[in-house]
Motif scaffolding. Sequence first.
Motif, PDB file in Angstrom:
ATOM      1  N   GLU A 110       0.758  -1.211  -0.659  1.00 48.32           N
ATOM      2  CA  GLU A 110      -0.032  -0.004  -0.245  1.00 48.32           C
ATOM      3  C   GLU A 110       1.343   1.128   0.059  1.00 48.32           C
ATOM      4  O   GLU A 110       0.456   2.171  -0.588  1.00 48.32           O
ATOM      5  CB  GLU A 110      -1.108   0.402   1.416  1.00 48.32           C
ATOM      6  CG  GLU A 110      -2.228   1.612   1.962  1.00 48.32           C
ATOM      7  CD  GLU A 110      -3.141   1.173   2.131  1.00 48.32           C
ATOM      8  OE1 GLU A 110      -3.144   2.408   2.605  1.00 48.32           O
ATOM      9  OE2 GLU A 110      -2.761   0.276   3.181  1.00 48.32           O
ATOM     10  N   LEU A 114       1.468   3.643  -2.955  1.00 51.44           N
ATOM     11  CA  LEU A 114       0.678   5.230  -2.276  1.00 51.44           C
ATOM     12  C   LEU A 114       2.209   6.722  -2.979  1.00 51.44           C
ATOM     13  O   LEU A 114       1.291   7.690  -3.178  1.00 51.44           O
ATOM     14  CB  LEU A 114       0.855   5.464  -1.143  1.00 51.44           C
ATOM     15  CG  LEU A 114      -1.458   4.886  -1.023  1.00 51.44           C
ATOM     16  CD1 LEU A 114      -0.934   5.244   0.968  1.00 51.44           C
ATOM     17  CD2 LEU A 114      -1.843   6.388  -1.255  1.00 51.44           C
ATOM     18  N   LEU A 135      -5.250  -0.119  -5.119  1.00 55.74           N
ATOM     19  CA  LEU A 135      -5.009   0.146  -3.469  1.00 55.74           C
ATOM     20  C   LEU A 135      -6.286  -0.606  -3.046  1.00 55.74           C
ATOM     21  O   LEU A 135      -5.983  -0.544  -1.930  1.00 55.74           O
ATOM     22  CB  LEU A 135      -4.601   2.363  -3.754  1.00 55.74           C
ATOM     23  CG  LEU A 135      -4.351   2.427  -2.558  1.00 55.74           C
ATOM     24  CD1 LEU A 135      -3.359   2.419  -2.085  1.00 55.74           C
ATOM     25  CD2 LEU A 135      -4.225   3.774  -2.770  1.00 55.74           C
TER      26      LEU A 135
END
Length: 172
Positions: A110, A114, A135
Amino acid sequence: MSSTLETHLNTATRAAHSALEARAKELATDEADIADSRIRFEAERLLDLYEELANPAVASDLPRIVKTLMDTDNACSEAFSTALELRLALPTTSTNFVQYSLQQGALQLESSILSIVNSSPSSKTRVMAVLEAMLRIVRAHNVNLTSARSLLLVCKDNARLRLCSESLQVSG
C-alpha cells in the motif's frame, strides 16, 4: 392524364434514387473519415499510455508492485481459506504469524502504491487509475486479514475455554 402521372412518378423515383445514391456516397466518405479519426484517437491514447509507463517513477516500481499484488492476492486467499478451515480447530501460533507477515506485506505494498500515486504530477492518467484500483484491493485485503486474524484469536479463546471447561468437568 394517367401517362402524365406515370411520367412524373418515374421522374420522381429516379430523382429520389439519385439523391439516395448521392447521400450514400457522402455517408461512405464520412464513415471513412470517422474510422480514420477513431484509429488516430486510439493510437494517441496508446501512445499516451506508453508515455505514462515510460515515466521513470512508474517504470521502475510498477512491475514489482503488480507482481507483489498478485503474490499477496494469492497468499491472502490461502490465508482466508486457512482461517476459515481452522475456525473449529485449535489455531497455531504459526498461522497468526503468517497472517501478521501477510498484513505487513500488504501495508508495505500500500505504501509503495501511494508513493507512486502521490509523486505523479497528474492524477487523471490511466496508470494512476489502475494504481488507485490496486490500492482499493490492497486495502480490502488488509481489512480481510484483520478479520481473519480476529477470527483466529476468537477461535483460540474458544478452544482455551473449551479445554478449561473439560478440565473442570474431569476434575469435578
